[in-house]
Write an enzyme that holds these catalytic residues in place. Sequence first.
Site: not given
Length: 226
Positions: A14-16, A38, A116-117, A119, A205, A207
């Site tokens: 979903i774009g993390k 990460k 950043e996780g 999943g 938005p 993109i």
Amino acid sequence: MNNTYFITGTDTGIGKTFITCGLLSFFQSKNLKVVGIKPISAGVQILNNQKINEDVFLLKKYSNIEIDYKDINYYSFDKPVSPHIVASLENHPIDFDLIKDNIKKIQSKADVVLIEGAGGYEVPIDVERRMSDLITYIDVPVILVVGVRLGCLNHTLLTYEAIKAKHNKIFGWIANIIEEDMLCVDENINYLKENISEPCIGVIPKILSKMESINFVDYFDWPGME
């Protein structure tokens, strides 16, 4: 300002990483030293003649302090599957103390650290622990990335309630529109604004252009920062 935040999401894909890199770019525009971490990655590619996870490659690219890949990625697994599966397959258990100690080293070098996780919020890390347990152990505020697509209200509210149940502090949330031509986008986002107590700090938005061409300053509204 608290200088460390954990970026989690309503799901995988979903774009993390996109959002984390955008936040790194945003903070750089404020003349801050930033780094993206990460701790656990799964899946590798050949990038610049090096075998590396693409998310880790991008986080280093958008960080502006001198760091090695090993400083921001402590467990890198070859197969792009859930951490609990691949860690078991490769016989490489994940040590929360090692992760926390390495994050502390980075915190002293940067004004802002974004973790950043892998999943979603409750993705398993091993048979007993989930990503939410790592967040609790590190004990930093959470930024929730919402992948805005059909079904996002259910996914977001379930994730939000899970974060609250674990007593993790939520700093804010970001709506990342990932479904082109989704109907009633504004209505979905407004519903979440009405039902999530913490602030929406960005609406990104859909993109399709390259990340380098995006001015993220236009899309983020960080509390207390002009």
